[in-house]
Scaffold this active site. Structure first.
Site, PDB file in Angstrom:
ATOM      1  N   HIS A  37       0.649  -1.531   0.041  1.00  0.00           N
ATOM      2  CA  HIS A  37       0.277  -0.329   0.158  1.00  0.00           C
ATOM      3  C   HIS A  37       0.788   1.523   0.038  1.00  0.00           C
ATOM      4  CE1 HIS A  37      -3.409  -1.755   0.450  1.00  0.00           C
ATOM      5  NE2 HIS A  37      -2.801  -2.778   1.941  1.00  0.00           N
ATOM      6  N   ASP A  52      -2.452 -10.903  -1.459  1.00  0.00           N
ATOM      7  CA  ASP A  52      -3.005  -9.917  -0.382  1.00  0.00           C
ATOM      8  C   ASP A  52      -5.140 -10.059  -0.539  1.00  0.00           C
ATOM      9  OD1 ASP A  52      -1.663  -8.000   2.166  1.00  0.00           O
ATOM     10  OD2 ASP A  52      -3.284  -8.301   1.399  1.00  0.00           O
TER      11      ASP A  52
END
Lengths: 396, 213
Positions: A134, A170
């Site tokens: 991220h 993920d």
């Protein structure tokens, strides 16, 4: 003969710690390392240290102002503007002492993994401390400060002119890596995740396909909440095999967040441990088929650090180093005994979860059908290219 | 949000004397479906769509009627054009488009063509209004339909130091209730959810298992 696989680890990677009760908890690394040692599956000579990434390496992706802000937050100097400008000092990514060093060690681990493969001739390398997908160029987000995968990919681009396929399983969309290479036709990203309608960060729609020259080199498979193993694996297998054949990379980077499990407190995909045994298996196979074995694997999310992550991440190493026979055995008594004391959660003693772990999910058929549609839509450009080529061949 | 904030500013337009075949070519090249027609003063005097032009084109079987394509667009354009103004609200424009079943609106400023919006632009705006274009998590609640509820919930969110990316409020099927949908800039909403549940709010999302259909 050169050994096949390298395991990257340094205790400095444990220092990436926001607070005692923050869900991102690097004890996962210790639990996994210990499990592999107790299994007798990881020898000292297979373990290689990480290193701290230099500023120059961080600058491959990150903005100078941002790195400065992380450094000053590291020493306790957090300005109130940092949270809105740089995403630091928020609930998700609070500042902590030596945050810069800790984050740079995670990046250095992934760079060390790259060097094992490109410099030292190892076929595969694993840095479970990495996978912080991220992280943005100028902003921390979703527990991630520096984006080790983006940096490592840019490093491989510049140093070895490698074409890189990045595959992210993920449960959260791999937004940081996607946006870093959104215009780049030499880096292809594939993210399979719980749909942004349900889960952070919200992006990762099928129609995010890359921009400019990079158009056609971004793939997203947003799955429904409560997807479960069968549909997850079907999507993963089909997407990965199609994309690797289409892109023909020189190296594969896989991000192995272990948060698509039913026990994970932050997500709703309802997978079992089975998907974590299958994910590295296909990556391993395809790396050999298309990239002469070159495969770099990193960690990622995973918030049930007791019952899910140690098994999921050990499975990557067992696959990489050709020791999957161990899945037939129970988890070592010694490991269970040592760690059971530390948690109220009941540690599983098998690699496979019980099928009745959670109640049957209504709407299952609808969910599977929807995922199938999403998958086909995501791969449409590849299918189209195939039919165009076939037409060409007929004409020739 | 005003139309000038979302409209396409470098709008492609046509002069009335432009030949139909050239107009078709311009639309094809620019992948657009509408061309506003303007006079010398850049005021909108008509609009043509690719459909109108195709209707006016000769059939592929009628090769002898090719000269039809040489006719000017002024002969086929729609002259009672609906337009909006740069300072109109986005929702007014959306309403005008659905009401009249049109998919594009030329935008005027001081009587001159200044921009254009299409259905696609409105959908992009919807995506932005729902906050799904920046890293955020979804929170959906059902609350009693009375004043102060949004404020009460927002106060709890504030206590958790979470920034709100966007909020939507809309009526529930049950008329005594309202639905609040937030996009929140945090990956972990568990503590917040716990506080909300302790205050007896009905949390519709996130939920732990998909029992709701």
């Amino acid at each position: 003969m050169m050994p096949e696989a390298a395991y990257i680890y340094s205790p400095e990677q444990l220092n990436y710690k926001f607070s005692e009760d923050h869900p991102f908890n690097q004890r996962r690394l210790s639990l996994t390392l210990d499990l592999l040692k107790e299994l007798g599956a990881l020898e000292q000579h297979q373990i290689f240290p990480a290193r701290m990434a230099t500023d120059q390496e961080l600058l491959l992706i990150h903005e100078e102002e941002y790195i400065k802000a992380v450094k000053s937050a590291s020493t306790g100097l957090v300005q109130s503007s940092y949270s809105s400008t740089f995403g630091i000092g928020t609930e998700d990514t609070p500042a902590f002492p030596n945050m810069h060093e800790a984050a740079a060690w995670l990046v250095g681990g992934t760079l060390a993994a790259v060097d094992m493969v490109f410099e030292l001739g190892y076929k595969h390398a694993l840095n479970l401390g990495g996978g912080l997908h991220h992280g943005f160029r100028g902003k921390a987000s979703g527990f991630c400060v520096y984006n080790d995968s983006s940096i490592a990919i840019e490093y491989m681009r510049r140093k070895y002119q490698a074409r890189v396929l990045y595959v992210d399983t993920d449960a959260h969309h791999g937004d940081g890596v996607q946006w870093a290479f959104y215009n780049d036709p030499d880096v292809c990203t594939l993210s399979i995740h719980e749909s942004g309608r349900f889960l952070f960060p919200g992006t990762g729609n099928v129609n995010e396909r890359g921009h400019g020259e990079g158009n056609g080199y971004t793939f997203n498979i947003p799955l429904e909440a409560f997807t479960e193993d069968e549909s997850f694996l079907q999507s993963y297998r089909k997407a990965f095999t199609e994309v690797v054949e289409y892109f023909k990379p020189d190296v594969i980077v896989t991000q192995n967040g272990a948060d698509a499990h039913y026990y994970d407190p932050l997500t709703h995909l309802c997978g079992t441990s089975k998907i974590f045994l299958e994910i590295p298996k296909l990556a391993h196979e395809l790396a050999h088929k298309y990239c002469e074995g070159r495969w770099i694997a990193v960690g990622g999310g995973g918030y049930d650090i007791w019952r899910v992550v140690p098994r999921a991440w050990s499975a990557i190493w067992l696959e990489m180093s050709g020791q999957t026979d161990l899945f037939k055995q129970s988890l070592p008594e010694s490991w269970l005994k040592r760690w059971q004391k530390e948690t109220d959660a009941v540690l599983p003693d098998s690699w496979y979860d019980q099928p009745d772990m959670y109640p049957p999910i209504p709407r299952k058929n609808e969910i599977n059908l929807k995922n199938e549609r999403t998958l086909n839509k995501a791969l449409e450009p590849i299918f189209k290219k195939k039919t165009d080529n076939e037409k060409q061949n007929v004409l020739l | 949000m005003k139309i000038k904030d979302i409209m396409i500013k470098n709008v492609i337009s046509a002069k009335p004397e432009l030949a139909i075949k050239d107009a078709l070519q311009i639309m094809k090249e620019n992948k657009i479906r509408h061309l506003p027609v303007v006079n010398e003063e850049n005021s909108v005097i008509g609009i043509i769509s690719d459909r109108d032009l195709k209707d006016a084109s000769p059939s592929v079987f009628a090769a002898d009627q090719k000269e039809l394509l040489e006719k000017p667009v002024s002969e086929v354009m729609i002259t009672d054009v609906l337009t909006a103004f740069t300072n109109d609200f986005v929702e007014e424009a959306a309403h005008m488009m659905t009401e009249n079943q049109i998919s594009c609106l030329p935008i005027e400023k001081n009587g001159k063509l200044s921009g254009i919006i299409t259905e696609t632009d409105l959908l992009h705006t919807l995506v932005r209004l729902t906050g799904a274009d920046a890293p955020s998590s979804r929170l959906e609640l059902e609350v009693p339909n009375r004043s102060g509820m949004l404020s009460d919930v927002a106060a709890i969110i504030k206590d958790h130091k979470i920034n709100i990316q966007s909020v939507l409020v809309y009526p529930s099927n049950d008329q005594t209730k309202k639905i609040l949908v937030f996009r929140l800039r945090s990956m972990d909403l568990r503590m917040l959810i716990q506080s909300l549940k302790e205050s007896d709010y009905a949390v519709l999302w996130p939920e732990q298992l998909g029992m709701r259909t």
